[in-house]
Design an enzyme around this catalytic site. Structure first.
Site, PDB file in Angstrom:
ATOM      1  N   GLY A 609       0.761  -1.210   0.005  1.00 34.43           N
ATOM      2  CA  GLY A 609       0.047  -0.003   0.002  1.00 34.43           C
ATOM      3  C   GLY A 609       0.893   1.024   0.094  1.00 34.43           C
ATOM      4  N   GLY A 611       0.589   5.942   0.612  1.00 29.19           N
ATOM      5  CA  GLY A 611      -0.326   6.968   0.949  1.00 29.19           C
ATOM      6  C   GLY A 611       0.246   8.252   0.737  1.00 29.19           C
ATOM      7  N   SER A 615       5.007   4.606   2.309  1.00 33.44           N
ATOM      8  CA  SER A 615       4.714   3.490   1.532  1.00 33.44           C
ATOM      9  C   SER A 615       4.705   2.302   2.641  1.00 33.44           C
ATOM     10  CB  SER A 615       5.817   3.121   0.569  1.00 33.44           C
ATOM     11  OG  SER A 615       5.641   4.079  -0.357  1.00 33.44           O
ATOM     12  N   VAL A 616       3.893   1.287   2.419  1.00 31.87           N
ATOM     13  CA  VAL A 616       3.754  -0.040   3.543  1.00 31.87           C
ATOM     14  C   VAL A 616       4.188  -1.150   2.761  1.00 31.87           C
ATOM     15  CG1 VAL A 616       2.544  -1.091   5.099  1.00 31.87           C
ATOM     16  CG2 VAL A 616       1.944   1.106   4.518  1.00 31.87           C
ATOM     17  N   LYS A 631       5.924   0.523   7.530  1.00 31.77           N
ATOM     18  CA  LYS A 631       5.461   1.697   7.044  1.00 31.77           C
ATOM     19  C   LYS A 631       6.620   2.790   6.906  1.00 31.77           C
ATOM     20  CE  LYS A 631       2.079   5.550   7.706  1.00 31.77           C
ATOM     21  NZ  LYS A 631       0.740   5.792   8.537  1.00 31.77           N
ATOM     22  N   ASP A 739      -8.478  11.458   9.995  1.00 27.09           N
ATOM     23  CA  ASP A 739      -8.597  10.613   8.656  1.00 27.09           C
ATOM     24  C   ASP A 739      -9.256   9.461   8.725  1.00 27.09           C
ATOM     25  OD1 ASP A 739      -6.307   9.929   6.057  1.00 27.09           O
ATOM     26  OD2 ASP A 739      -8.036  10.969   5.943  1.00 27.09           O
TER      27      ASP A 739
END
Length: 847
Positions: A609, A611, A615-616, A631, A739
């Site tokens: 993933g 964001g 990045s993860v 992360k 969020d």
């Protein structure tokens, strides 16, 4: 550990006490029916067929004998539909098929049974509008359609068409509209139950014309009463001189209860007014009902003191005043209620002591006085009540020791004493309460060891001893409790080796953070390894050494004193070195090389993933066995550094089963000499909620969205709500996530939801500050959050507020059930996901 409610609250509406058997609802199917005068008990003539409670399946036969007068099929597993051919049984007088699995609608052909007197079809799966055929059955004296899925409006002329009704139950359906005024024309009605529907408007002021009424249940609707005229129905009910039960709970009743309430029948036994918007002092008219068995005024806005005359209600069994604003002392006269079974006074503003005389209530099973301002000591007498099963005293100012007499409560199941000022040792006598399932003693100042007798509580499911001053080791006997589902020992001063069996093998159910001298245990707990070394001796056996060193220092040479001092300094140095670790020493250290190795050099194959700031990657770290999520922050992106700091600060002290668990952090230099920052989280194998909602399955012909059951959706919503409630209210400062959206909600293998990504989180200390770091300036005018989920009034100004989180939660909730993103193309020209829900469910705002 997720915060559980205090004593589980039974509904103070017309519950099992109010609904127990005929005449309020159709007679339980296990009871034989009243014989009709003209019946002949002849199997050959088939006048009567009683098959209740036999486990029968199949369907209602289509070829019933035409001379059958009674058909009793209740409490079986009969499915299918009601056959239209039943109209051929013209002799039918009583038809009862409640508590089955019958589907479909009630056939129009039923209108041919013009001699039918009893029709009980409750607790099935019937659908459709109110059956018009029933209006032709003018001989009906009993009609039970409760607990089905019937909808629409009840015909306005029902009372004119069925004038002989004595029992009418339409409860637990989806009927809406106003309550039909024609009910009053069925002048023989003894029982009228229209509860748990969507009726609106007011109760007809002519309701009192039903002078034979014994029980009236209108609870869980949207009936209103806001002024004297709309309250007039209470005055008219004074004509119902036989009234025994009245429930108006869970409606939209407002203001003070009218004085005319006191004019109701002296025979009143059940009165439920809870879950409304009633205000003012305790209704004085209730004093006129000496025969009350249950009184429910919970979840209103009542103020003032609770009157002492309540103690004169000698047969009162349940009193629920929870969640109001009652003040003053708990009336000691309540101790005179010798038949009281449940006393629910929680979530008010009571002061003073808990009356010691409550120990005289020898029938009491549930005592809940949590969330008040009570002080003093825990009265030892309550533990000697032979019937006590649930004790809730949490969130008060109780002090002193917990009495050893707690061991007398052999039958107690739930013991809740959280958030008080109780001190001293936890009595070992608690171990004598073999029925205990839930012990919550957290947020007190208990010290000493965890009693080894807890290992005898083989029925224990929840144990919470967090946020105390407990010392010593964790008893291995706790791992032998096979039913234990949650254990929280965090933030004490425990030391030594953590057991590795039983509950301690489950890292998500075991909470031991904040005990810096614990070691060993299951790998998932990520504690320092246990080994017998010289440093071990001072860390884990120093208390014993000190006990020996002190008397020796008094007897021997200055060398002995020097040894004692060195040991003491070594212990202090050890504590200082532990506290200097990142995240207060609770998390292991990792380097850039460790993370690069764990993720195969941050390879694209491990990328799961991306964001705005990070990045993860999926990786293996910590003894090369545990899969983790790494992360990595893109520090060249403006705001990434701030996001890393915000996430570290937000997560360093939080702990909750529905928050993604942080394992450690890394702030280092990468192989090129650039700054490197990363966080390591527990890996969530279920992915994120966004993917779950919008993933598709190939059924061979086409793609369709993956199936998510209603129970799973509800469970996810509850998980998110628990996490947000913890962040907003159960912390030293209120954390605002900023969020909340489906892609930031992760799922484990059991579909348990975990809120993650705190890169925009802000902490509001008490009193509320305007920014995370305590500065007084509001952050920039950029939108804080994600478009579609951020509240417009907060996003435009970049404001931080728990209310903004609540708005985001509402959007996520709607998205879970509607399966439409708030930025979907259908939402345009002023139509939002909230507006869409409001249009399709116009009463959503009232729920």
């Amino acid at each position: 550990m997720a915060r559980e409610p205090d004593v589980p609250q039974k509904s103070s509406t017309a519950d099992e006490h109010f609904h127990r058997g005929d005449p309020f609802v159709p007679r339980p199917p296990s009871s034989p029916p009243d014989p009709l005068p003209e019946q002949q008990h002849s199997a050959g003539q088939h006048k009567v067929l009683w098959l209740n409670n036999n486990g029968l399946d199949g369907q209602i036969p289509a070829d019933l004998p035409p001379n059958l007068q009674q058909l009793q099929l209740s409490s079986n597993d009969i499915g299918g539909t009601i056959p239209p051919s039943i109209a051929n049984v013209t002799a039918m007088r009583k038809l009862s098929s409640a508590f089955n699995l019958i589907q479909g609608s009630i056939p129009d052909e039923l209108a041919a049974l013009d001699g039918l007197e009893i029709l009980y079809l409750g607790s099935n799966l019937l659908v459709g509008m109110f059956p018009p055929a029933i209006l032709n059955l003018s001989s009906l004296t009993g009609l039970g359609l409760n607990t089905n899925m019937l909808s629409g409006e009840v015909p306005s002329d029902i009372g004119n068409s069925l004038p002989n009704l004595q029992i009418l139950s339409l409860a637990q359906n989806f009927f809406h509209g106003e309550i039909p005024h024609s009910f009053v024309n069925a002048s023989s009605l003894r029982v009228l139950d229209i509860s748990t529907n969507n009726f609106t408007g007011v109760v007809p002021s002519s309701i009192g014309r039903l002078s034979k009424l014994v029980k009236l249940n209108i609870e869980t609707n949207k009936v209103q009463a806001r002024n004297k005229q709309e309250w007039d129905f209470v005055s008219s009910l004074a004509n119902c001189t036989e009234l025994q039960g009245l429930s108006l709970a869970s409606n939209l009743l407002e203001g003070q209860a009218p004085n005319s309430l006191g004019n109701l029948s002296i025979h009143l036994q059940y009165l439920f007014l809870g879950q409304n918007r009633l205000a003012g002092n305790f209704p004085a008219g209730i004093a006129n009902f000496p025969n009350l068995i249950i009184l429910g005024l919970d979840y209103n806005r009542f103020t003032g003191v609770v009157p002492h005359w309540l103690g004169a209600f000698k047969i009162l069994q349940k009193l629920s005043l929870s969640t109001n604003m009652f003040t003053g002392n708990m009336p000691s006269s309540l101790s005179n209620l010798s038949q009281l079974i449940e006393l629910l006074l929680d979530t008010n503003q009571f002061i003073g002591h808990i009356p010691t005389s409550l120990g005289n209530l020898k029938s009491l099973a549930t005592l809940s006085v949590s969330n008040n301002n009570l002080h003093g000591r825990v009265p030892e007498g309550i533990f000697s009540i032979p019937t006590i099963r649930e004790i809730g005293l949490s969130s008060n100012n109780l002090h002193g020791q917990l009495p050893a007499e707690v061991g007398n409560a052999k039958q107690v199941v739930i013991l809740l004493l959280s958030a008080n000022k109780l001190s001293g040792d936890i009595p070992s006598t608690v171990g004598a309460c073999k029925s205990l399932e839930d012990i919550e003693l957290d947020n007190n100042i208990f010290d000493g060891n965890i009693p080894t007798s807890f290992g005898n509580l083989f029925g224990l499911k929840v144990l919470n001893l967090s946020y105390n001053n407990l010392t010593g080791s964790v008893s291995t006997s706790l791992g032998n409790l096979q039913l234990l589902k949650q254990i929280d020992l965090s933030f004490n001063h425990l030391e030594g080796k953590v057991p590795i069996h039983g509950i301690f093998k489950n890292a998500t159910a075991t909470h031991i953070d904040g005990n810096h001298e614990l070691c060993g245990g299951a790998a998932d707990l990520h504690l320092p390894a246990f080994s017998v070394t010289s440093s071990n001796l001072s860390e884990h056996r120093l208390p014993v050494i000190l006990k020996v060193a002190i008397p020796l220092a008094c007897m021997l040479s200055p060398l002995a004193v020097a040894i004692f001092v060195l040991l003491w300094q070594r212990k202090n140095h050890l504590k200082r070195s532990m506290s200097s670790l990142s995240f207060d020493g609770k998390f292991p250290k990792v380097s850039y090389k460790d993370l690069a190795r764990a993720t195969d050099g941050f390879s694209a194959s491990n990328l799961i993933g991306t964001g705005r700031y990070s990045s993860v990657y999926r990786g293996k770290i910590l003894q090369e066995e545990n899969v983790v999520a790494v992360k990595v922050f893109c520090l060249e992106t403006r705001g990434a550094q701030r996001s890393f700091i915000a996430e570290c600060n937000a997560l360093r002290n939080v702990r909750h089963r529905n928050l993604v668990r942080i394992l450690t952090a890394c702030s280092s230099i990468d192989s090129s000499g650039n700054d490197f920052k990363a966080l390591v989280y527990e890996f969530m194998p279920g992915g994120d909620l966004h993917n779950l909602l919008y993933s598709t399955e190939d059924n061979g012909n086409s793609l369709k969205q993956s199936y998510i059951s209603l129970a799973q959706r509800l469970s996810i919503v509850v998980d998110i709500a628990d996490a947000m409630a913890y962040l907003h209210h159960n912390h030293h400062g209120s954390i605002v996530h900023c969020d909340l959206k489906p892609s930031n909600i992760l799922l484990d293998n059991d579909m348990v939801a975990h809120v993650g990504d705190f890169g925009l989180a802000r902490l509001q200390m008490y009193p509320m500050s305007s920014s995370f770091d305590g500065s007084t300036s509001v952050s920039s005018l950029a939108i804080r959050g994600t478009i579609g989920y951020v509240a417009p009034e907060y996003g435009a100004a970049g404001q931080v507020s728990t209310a903004a989180d609540v708005y985001s939660f509402g959007v996520v909730l709607l998205e879970i059930f509607i399966r439409k993103s708030p930025t979907d193309g259908m939402f345009k020209d002023g139509l939002s996901i909230a507006k869409f829900a409001e249009v399709n469910f116009p009463d959503i705002a009232d729920r």
